[in-house]
Design an enzyme around this catalytic site. Structure first.
Site, PDB file in Angstrom:
ATOM      1  N   VAL A 158     -10.815  -7.227   5.541  1.00  0.00           N
ATOM      2  CA  VAL A 158     -10.134  -7.797   4.372  1.00  0.00           C
ATOM      3  C   VAL A 158      -9.524  -6.629   3.596  1.00  0.00           C
ATOM      4  O   VAL A 158     -10.219  -5.682   3.245  1.00  0.00           O
ATOM      5  CB  VAL A 158     -11.145  -8.545   3.485  1.00  0.00           C
ATOM      6  N   LYS A 159      -8.223  -6.723   3.333  1.00  0.00           N
ATOM      7  CA  LYS A 159      -7.568  -5.597   2.648  1.00  0.00           C
ATOM      8  C   LYS A 159      -7.633  -5.837   1.137  1.00  0.00           C
ATOM      9  O   LYS A 159      -6.638  -6.187   0.490  1.00  0.00           O
ATOM     10  CB  LYS A 159      -6.132  -5.442   3.158  1.00  0.00           C
ATOM     11  N   ALA A 160      -8.849  -5.693   0.631  1.00  0.00           N
ATOM     12  CA  ALA A 160      -9.100  -5.946  -0.798  1.00  0.00           C
ATOM     13  C   ALA A 160      -9.057  -4.623  -1.559  1.00  0.00           C
ATOM     14  O   ALA A 160      -9.544  -3.598  -1.065  1.00  0.00           O
ATOM     15  CB  ALA A 160     -10.469  -6.587  -0.963  1.00  0.00           C
ATOM     16  N   TYR A 164     -11.415  -0.043  -1.388  1.00  0.00           N
ATOM     17  CA  TYR A 164     -10.972   1.349  -1.345  1.00  0.00           C
ATOM     18  C   TYR A 164     -11.889   2.267  -2.145  1.00  0.00           C
ATOM     19  O   TYR A 164     -11.780   3.488  -2.031  1.00  0.00           O
ATOM     20  CB  TYR A 164      -9.491   1.448  -1.756  1.00  0.00           C
TER      21      TYR A 164
END
Ligand SMILES: Cc1ncc(COP(=O)(O)O)c(C=O)c1O
Length: 307
Positions: A158-160, A164
């Protein structure tokens, strides 16, 4: 336009094209308080030869953005179809004549708590962005003692935005310790990915990359390179679990990602990769990749959008 002054740029924000300074959100929004957002990073390559911008695999990025929104259980999903037109229009309106990085983001606005599912809003920012110097020079990598977050903790798939913060620990530690960047292992102790990029190694002539179940983002560049290795270099890439100890025996290694493109790795933990220079597979793959994304090579899969 040739600019690094973001104030000259238009941003697509809440359904309108607005000046950079007007694209603001509230300090008490879940997006600010908890990083409740998902995003994509897409590159546009400006071609001086044909005076056009070539965007790479926009549809695949926006499909991944839909998946990320679904996983975050937002109460309104911005579909690929909805985002494509304003994204293209943003590039046109800013009249870029240089390569760009485009970042569509969907986030939770309002004043809710960490599990708030709405109100959901979106923006798209595009800024000039060239190729990082590391793509030419290679980078020195620290295998981090910070672990890539596990699928049952914070899925890397999931590119949440909040994800990061995991790789931030590793990236900062690597810099403090004198390296260029980090490589993270997963909760099983096997190779995962870097802070913003996937990894390939070449060992005994065979390219390998961690499988998509290794706690990685399902990188679009990674998928592209697996195809290019096969179609352009005649090499079958293994998608498998990779042990840390294999890194130190690789002839070649490189990171890949939209932003990092194909970045050679010249050492892990002070141990040179191969002879410490950029290897032949990496070089050939860089050539094939840049020809593809920049509109020089044919585009058999229809991956480019030319504006
Ligand atoms: C954590 C992470 N892994 C890998 C990648 C590479 O993914 P892609 O090739 O889709 O840009 C990125 C960049 O988006 C990333 O943030």
């Amino acid at each position: 336009m040739a600019t690094t002054d973001y104030n000259d740029l238009l941003v697509y924000f809440d359904g309108d094209f607005v000046p950079w300074a007007e694209a603001t959100i509230h300090i008490f929004s879940p997006a600010v308080k908890y990083g409740a957002g998902v995003f994509e990073g897409i590159r546009g390559y400006w071609s001086d030869a044909d005076e056009r911008m070539h965007l790479f695999r926009v549809a695949d990025h926006l499909r991944r953005l839909e998946y990320s929104q679904k996983m975050m259980r937002f109460d309104r999903i911005f579909t690929a179809d909805e985002i494509t037109a304003p994204l293209n229009e943003l590039i046109r309106r800013n009249k870029f004549r240089e390569s760009v990085h485009i970042r569509p983001t969907v986030y939770v606005d309002g004043t809710g708590e960490s599990a708030a599912q709405g109100p959901v809003n979106s923006f798209i920012v595009a800024i000039p962005r060239g190729t990082p110097e590391y793509v030419h020079s290679g980078c020195r990598v620290q295998v981090s003692s910070w672990q890539r977050s596990a699928d049952l903790a914070m899925p890397s798939r999931v590119k949440a935005n909040a994800n990061y913060n995991n790789s931030r620990f590793a990236a900062i530690q690597a810099k403090v310790d004198g390296y260029d960047t980090a490589l993270m292992l997963n909760a099983r102790g096997q190779v995962a990915e870097g802070p913003g990029m996937c990894i390939f190694i070449v060992r005994s002539g065979v390219p390998s990359t961690p499988s998509v179940t290794s706690s990685i983002l399902e990188s679009i560049t990674r998928a592209t390179l697996i195809d290019l290795l096969r179609d352009e270099l005649g090499l079958v890439c293994a998608e498998r679990e990779i042990d840390r100890s294999e890194l130190y025996d690789a002839e070649e290694a490189f990171f890949c990602g939209t932003l990092w493109e194909i970045t050679p790795i010249t050492e892990f933990d002070g141990i040179p990769v191969g002879n410490g220079t950029i290897g032949p597979v990496t070089k050939q793959l860089q050539r094939a990749y840049f020809d593809l994304v920049k509109g020089v090579a044919p585009d058999p899969h229809g991956w480019r959008t030319t504006l």
